[in-house]
Motif scaffolding. Sequence first.
Motif, PDB file in Angstrom:
ATOM      1  N   THR A 121       9.538   2.568   8.203  1.00  0.00           N
ATOM      2  CA  THR A 121       9.532   3.741   7.337  1.00  0.00           C
ATOM      3  C   THR A 121       8.776   4.940   7.903  1.00  0.00           C
ATOM      4  O   THR A 121       8.933   6.051   7.401  1.00  0.00           O
ATOM      5  N   GLY A 122       7.952   4.735   8.920  1.00  0.00           N
ATOM      6  CA  GLY A 122       7.130   5.814   9.430  1.00  0.00           C
ATOM      7  C   GLY A 122       5.892   6.081   8.608  1.00  0.00           C
ATOM      8  O   GLY A 122       5.087   6.947   8.959  1.00  0.00           O
ATOM      9  N   LEU A 123       5.710   5.348   7.505  1.00  0.00           N
ATOM     10  CA  LEU A 123       4.498   5.482   6.699  1.00  0.00           C
ATOM     11  C   LEU A 123       3.348   4.739   7.371  1.00  0.00           C
ATOM     12  O   LEU A 123       3.549   3.998   8.333  1.00  0.00           O
ATOM     13  N   ARG A 124       2.147   4.929   6.856  1.00  0.00           N
ATOM     14  CA  ARG A 124       1.030   4.117   7.326  1.00  0.00           C
ATOM     15  C   ARG A 124       1.280   2.648   6.988  1.00  0.00           C
ATOM     16  O   ARG A 124       1.968   2.332   6.023  1.00  0.00           O
ATOM     17  N   ASN A 125       0.685   1.768   7.782  1.00  0.00           N
ATOM     18  CA  ASN A 125       0.696   0.355   7.434  1.00  0.00           C
ATOM     19  C   ASN A 125      -0.633  -0.002   6.760  1.00  0.00           C
ATOM     20  O   ASN A 125      -1.416   0.876   6.421  1.00  0.00           O
ATOM     21  N   ARG A 126      -0.867  -1.285   6.556  1.00  0.00           N
ATOM     22  CA  ARG A 126      -2.084  -1.687   5.844  1.00  0.00           C
ATOM     23  C   ARG A 126      -3.335  -1.231   6.600  1.00  0.00           C
ATOM     24  O   ARG A 126      -4.310  -0.761   5.992  1.00  0.00           O
ATOM     25  N   ARG A 127      -3.325  -1.353   7.919  1.00  0.00           N
ATOM     26  CA  ARG A 127      -4.489  -0.935   8.704  1.00  0.00           C
ATOM     27  C   ARG A 127      -4.728   0.559   8.561  1.00  0.00           C
ATOM     28  O   ARG A 127      -5.863   1.011   8.371  1.00  0.00           O
ATOM     29  N   GLY A 128      -3.654   1.351   8.633  1.00  0.00           N
ATOM     30  CA  GLY A 128      -3.795   2.786   8.487  1.00  0.00           C
ATOM     31  C   GLY A 128      -4.258   3.191   7.100  1.00  0.00           C
ATOM     32  O   GLY A 128      -5.042   4.127   6.936  1.00  0.00           O
ATOM     33  N   PHE A 129      -3.775   2.485   6.082  1.00  0.00           N
ATOM     34  CA  PHE A 129      -4.192   2.790   4.711  1.00  0.00           C
ATOM     35  C   PHE A 129      -5.668   2.464   4.513  1.00  0.00           C
ATOM     36  O   PHE A 129      -6.407   3.243   3.895  1.00  0.00           O
TER      37      PHE A 129
ATOM     38  N   VAL B 268       0.342   7.651   1.771  1.00  0.00           N
ATOM     39  CA  VAL B 268       1.365   6.672   1.381  1.00  0.00           C
ATOM     40  C   VAL B 268       1.504   5.644   2.487  1.00  0.00           C
ATOM     41  O   VAL B 268       1.556   5.996   3.668  1.00  0.00           O
ATOM     42  N   ALA B 269       1.559   4.367   2.110  1.00  0.00           N
ATOM     43  CA  ALA B 269       1.615   3.295   3.104  1.00  0.00           C
ATOM     44  C   ALA B 269       2.578   2.211   2.651  1.00  0.00           C
ATOM     45  O   ALA B 269       2.847   2.051   1.454  1.00  0.00           O
ATOM     46  N   ARG B 270       3.088   1.510   3.628  1.00  0.00           N
ATOM     47  CA  ARG B 270       3.855   0.293   3.352  1.00  0.00           C
ATOM     48  C   ARG B 270       3.056  -0.872   3.894  1.00  0.00           C
ATOM     49  O   ARG B 270       2.752  -0.939   5.087  1.00  0.00           O
ATOM     50  N   PHE B 271       2.692  -1.790   3.005  1.00  0.00           N
ATOM     51  CA  PHE B 271       1.892  -2.935   3.417  1.00  0.00           C
ATOM     52  C   PHE B 271       2.732  -4.014   4.087  1.00  0.00           C
ATOM     53  O   PHE B 271       2.224  -4.878   4.782  1.00  0.00           O
ATOM     54  N   GLY B 272       4.045  -3.986   3.876  1.00  0.00           N
ATOM     55  CA  GLY B 272       4.922  -5.032   4.397  1.00  0.00           C
ATOM     56  C   GLY B 272       5.841  -5.493   3.299  1.00  0.00           C
ATOM     57  O   GLY B 272       5.516  -5.417   2.110  1.00  0.00           O
ATOM     58  N   GLY B 273       7.043  -5.992   3.685  1.00  0.00           N
ATOM     59  CA  GLY B 273       7.984  -6.407   2.666  1.00  0.00           C
ATOM     60  C   GLY B 273       8.330  -5.237   1.770  1.00  0.00           C
ATOM     61  O   GLY B 273       8.656  -4.145   2.234  1.00  0.00           O
ATOM     62  N   ASP B 274       8.241  -5.456   0.451  1.00  0.00           N
ATOM     63  CA  ASP B 274       8.549  -4.386  -0.505  1.00  0.00           C
ATOM     64  C   ASP B 274       7.285  -3.816  -1.127  1.00  0.00           C
ATOM     65  O   ASP B 274       7.341  -3.204  -2.191  1.00  0.00           O
ATOM     66  N   GLU B 275       6.145  -3.998  -0.475  1.00  0.00           N
ATOM     67  CA  GLU B 275       4.869  -3.548  -1.025  1.00  0.00           C
ATOM     68  C   GLU B 275       4.470  -2.202  -0.436  1.00  0.00           C
ATOM     69  O   GLU B 275       4.439  -2.022   0.790  1.00  0.00           O
ATOM     70  N   PHE B 276       4.148  -1.255  -1.316  1.00  0.00           N
ATOM     71  CA  PHE B 276       3.716   0.079  -0.912  1.00  0.00           C
ATOM     72  C   PHE B 276       2.389   0.401  -1.591  1.00  0.00           C
ATOM     73  O   PHE B 276       2.038  -0.215  -2.608  1.00  0.00           O
ATOM     74  N   ALA B 277       1.675   1.352  -1.040  1.00  0.00           N
ATOM     75  CA  ALA B 277       0.408   1.788  -1.624  1.00  0.00           C
ATOM     76  C   ALA B 277       0.323   3.308  -1.553  1.00  0.00           C
ATOM     77  O   ALA B 277       0.834   3.929  -0.614  1.00  0.00           O
ATOM     78  N   VAL B 278      -0.314   3.887  -2.563  1.00  0.00           N
ATOM     79  CA  VAL B 278      -0.475   5.339  -2.626  1.00  0.00           C
ATOM     80  C   VAL B 278      -1.933   5.642  -2.963  1.00  0.00           C
ATOM     81  O   VAL B 278      -2.487   5.079  -3.910  1.00  0.00           O
ATOM     82  N   LEU B 279      -2.534   6.528  -2.178  1.00  0.00           N
ATOM     83  CA  LEU B 279      -3.907   6.980  -2.414  1.00  0.00           C
ATOM     84  C   LEU B 279      -3.836   8.446  -2.807  1.00  0.00           C
ATOM     85  O   LEU B 279      -3.237   9.254  -2.096  1.00  0.00           O
ATOM     86  N   LEU B 280      -4.447   8.789  -3.951  1.00  0.00           N
ATOM     87  CA  LEU B 280      -4.343  10.143  -4.485  1.00  0.00           C
ATOM     88  C   LEU B 280      -5.738  10.745  -4.686  1.00  0.00           C
ATOM     89  O   LEU B 280      -6.311  10.653  -5.785  1.00  0.00           O
ATOM     90  N   PRO B 281      -6.315  11.338  -3.658  1.00  0.00           N
ATOM     91  CA  PRO B 281      -7.611  12.017  -3.814  1.00  0.00           C
ATOM     92  C   PRO B 281      -7.496  13.177  -4.798  1.00  0.00           C
ATOM     93  O   PRO B 281      -6.473  13.868  -4.850  1.00  0.00           O
ATOM     94  N   GLY B 282      -8.540  13.377  -5.584  1.00  0.00           N
ATOM     95  CA  GLY B 282      -8.558  14.491  -6.512  1.00  0.00           C
ATOM     96  C   GLY B 282      -7.876  14.219  -7.828  1.00  0.00           C
ATOM     97  O   GLY B 282      -7.735  15.132  -8.654  1.00  0.00           O
ATOM     98  N   ARG B 283      -7.442  12.975  -8.071  1.00  0.00           N
ATOM     99  CA  ARG B 283      -6.777  12.627  -9.332  1.00  0.00           C
ATOM    100  C   ARG B 283      -7.452  11.425  -9.973  1.00  0.00           C
ATOM    101  O   ARG B 283      -7.814  10.473  -9.290  1.00  0.00           O
ATOM    102  N   THR B 284      -7.603  11.497 -11.268  1.00  0.00           N
ATOM    103  CA  THR B 284      -8.102  10.341 -12.012  1.00  0.00           C
ATOM    104  C   THR B 284      -7.014   9.288 -12.097  1.00  0.00           C
ATOM    105  O   THR B 284      -5.850   9.542 -11.735  1.00  0.00           O
ATOM    106  N   GLY B 285      -7.375   8.108 -12.578  1.00  0.00           N
ATOM    107  CA  GLY B 285      -6.383   7.065 -12.752  1.00  0.00           C
ATOM    108  C   GLY B 285      -5.279   7.491 -13.695  1.00  0.00           C
ATOM    109  O   GLY B 285      -4.091   7.234 -13.456  1.00  0.00           O
ATOM    110  N   THR B 286      -5.643   8.169 -14.789  1.00  0.00           N
ATOM    111  CA  THR B 286      -4.645   8.624 -15.758  1.00  0.00           C
ATOM    112  C   THR B 286      -3.701   9.648 -15.135  1.00  0.00           C
ATOM    113  O   THR B 286      -2.481   9.592 -15.332  1.00  0.00           O
ATOM    114  N   ALA B 287      -4.254  10.588 -14.368  1.00  0.00           N
ATOM    115  CA  ALA B 287      -3.415  11.598 -13.713  1.00  0.00           C
ATOM    116  C   ALA B 287      -2.500  10.956 -12.676  1.00  0.00           C
ATOM    117  O   ALA B 287      -1.337  11.359 -12.521  1.00  0.00           O
TER     118      ALA B 287
END
Length: 583
Positions: free
Chosen positions: A177-185, A244-263
Motif C-alpha cells: 500500500t505504500g503506507l507505514r508498516n508497524r515499525r514505522g507507525f 496511516v499504517a498497515r500492520f499486516g493482513g487487513d489491519e490498519f492504524a491511524v494516528l491523529l495528533p491534535g484530536r481528542t478521542g471523540t473528534a
Amino acid sequence: MRAWTTPALATPRVMALTAGAFYAAGGTAALAVVLSATFPAPGRRSALLALAVTALVCGAGLLRWGRRLRRSAFHVVVGAGTLLITGAVPLAPTTASAVALAAVYAFVAIDVVFFFATRPAAAHLTALLLAATVALRGREGVTPGVAVALAVVCLVVTAAVGLLVRRASDAHRDALTGLRNRRGFDAALDAVLPVTRDGDLGLALLDVDHFKAVNDRQGHAAGDALLEDFADVLRRELPAHAVVARFGGDEFAVLLPGRTGTAALELLDSVRAHTAVGWSAGVAGRVSGESGTDLLRRADAALYAAKLAGRGRCRLDDGDSLELAADLERALAAGDVEAWLQPVVEPATGRVVGAEALARWTHPSRGPVRPDEFVAVAETTGLVVPLGAAVLAAACRGAHLLAAAHGPDLLLTVNVSGREIVADGWVERTVATVREEGWPLDQFVVEVTESVVDASSPAALDALRRLRATGAAVAIDDFGTGWSSFSRLDTLPADYLKLDHAFTAAITTSQRRTALLQALLSLSSSLGLLVVAEGVETPEQADLLAELGCPLAQGYLFARPAPAADLAAAAQAGAAACRTERV
C-alpha cells in the motif's frame, strides 16, 4: 514504496536534530570566514557575522525545541536556510570563501531529500539551484563550468543521500500500500507522544470486515486490490498530518495528533461514508501520562468490542473507563460482582432444565451498571480474566441452589469473552474452578458468540475443542445475526445453538422466518446440535416453538434473570402451592 511519500525516517524529532545540526554547521562555516578573512568593507564583515550568529541561534533552537514543530513547519526551516546561505555568499570577501559558503547549500539539499516527498523536494531543489546561481553571479573566477561542477556535486550528494534514506525507509513502509508498516507507525507514535498535550492525541485501529472471505472466494489478487483501494481512501480522506499504517493482513492504524478521542471517532465516521468496503474501528484518546503501548491496547480492545457488536462500526474508549475499571477491580476483590441466573426451559412442558449465568454489578454510587458497559471496560483494561473467573465461581454456587429446587440434572451455561478464551491457561483454570465448586463438567456449558470464534480463531477454536474434551459443552450464542451461515455449522465446535432475540421475535409474524426456523431445527438435529430459542416473550412464540419441536427456550415469558436464591425460593413456593392445590 510510493514515490510521492515522505520518508518514514523523517519524524519531527529526527528532522529537528538534522536541521539543527546543519544550521549550526553552516553558522560555524560562516563564522570561520568572518574570523579568518580580510574584508574590504567593514559593513560586509558585520553583515556576515550577523548571518552566522543567526544560523547558530536557529540551530540551537531547533536542537532544543524543534521536535515540537509540525512537519509542515520544516518547509519554512529549509527555505530559511536557503535564504541565509544566499545572503551570506555575496558577503564573502574572496571567491574561494564564497565557493566554500556556497557548498553549505549541500546541507539544505540533504535536508530536502530527507524531509519531504518527491514533489515538494523537487520544488525546494529547484529554488536552491536558482538561489545558488544568483548568489555566485558576477564573482570573479566563477565560470559557468565552476557553477555546473558545484551543482553536479550537490545533486550527486543529494541523490545518494535520497537513495539511502528511501532504502532505509523501506523497512518502515508496507510494500503493498505504500503506507507505514508497524515499525514505522511505532516510530511515529514514539516521536509524537512527547510533543502532544494530554488528551490531544487520537489513535484508531481498523480492520476490513470479512476480509478472509474475499480472499477465499475471489482470490488473493482481489484481496490485495481491496487493501490498496482502502489505503488510497484513508490517504485521501484523512488530514495530511495523520499517520496511516498497515500492520499486516487487513489491519490498519491511524494516528491523529491534535484530536481528542471523540473528534477522532467523528472523523472516522465521516470517512466511512466514502468507502465502499465495510470496516470496523476501535478509537482511543490519550489520557494523562499514558504510554503508547497502553493507548494501543485500549484502541485494540475498542476494536474488539466493535467486532463483537456486529462489525461495520466504530467504538470509542474515551478514557473515562479507567476510573470505572478501578472501581470494578475493587469490586472483584471485595466479591461484589454477582452472577444472576435465567432459567432455560422445555417450551412444550415449561420444565426448567438449565440456567444461563449473567454478570451483575451494582456500583456504590452509580447504582446498577449495564453488563455491556462494565464487560467492555474489563475487556479494555485487562480485567476480563478475573471478571470471568469471579462470575464462573458465583454461577456454580448459584446453580447448586437452583438444582436443589429443580433437580440434579440442571445445565449451567456461562458466557465467556473471546479474550478469556485465548488467555494462557483458560481451559485449565475453568475446569479447575468448576470442579472446585462441585459442579459436574458434563452439565457445564460455555457460551460464546459466533463473532468471537470468528475473530479469535484459531486459538479460540483450539481452546474450545480442548474444553469439550473434558466433558463440558459449548453453545454458540446470538446465532442468526451478523455472519451466521448454515454452511459453517459443521465446522463450529458446538453442542448448542442459541437463537438471537431478534430471530425469535419474528417467528410468529413472518412465514419465511417460521420456515427458516423449521429448517434450522431439522439441520441442527441432523448435526447433533440442540437449539435454544432466546427472547421468548409471548405464549404464541412458546406454542409455535413447541409445535416445531424446538427443544429449549428462555425469555421473560418463563422468568427474568434474578439471584439464584430468589429463583430457588420462587420454585419451592410454586411447588408448595401445587401440593396444596392437589390436597
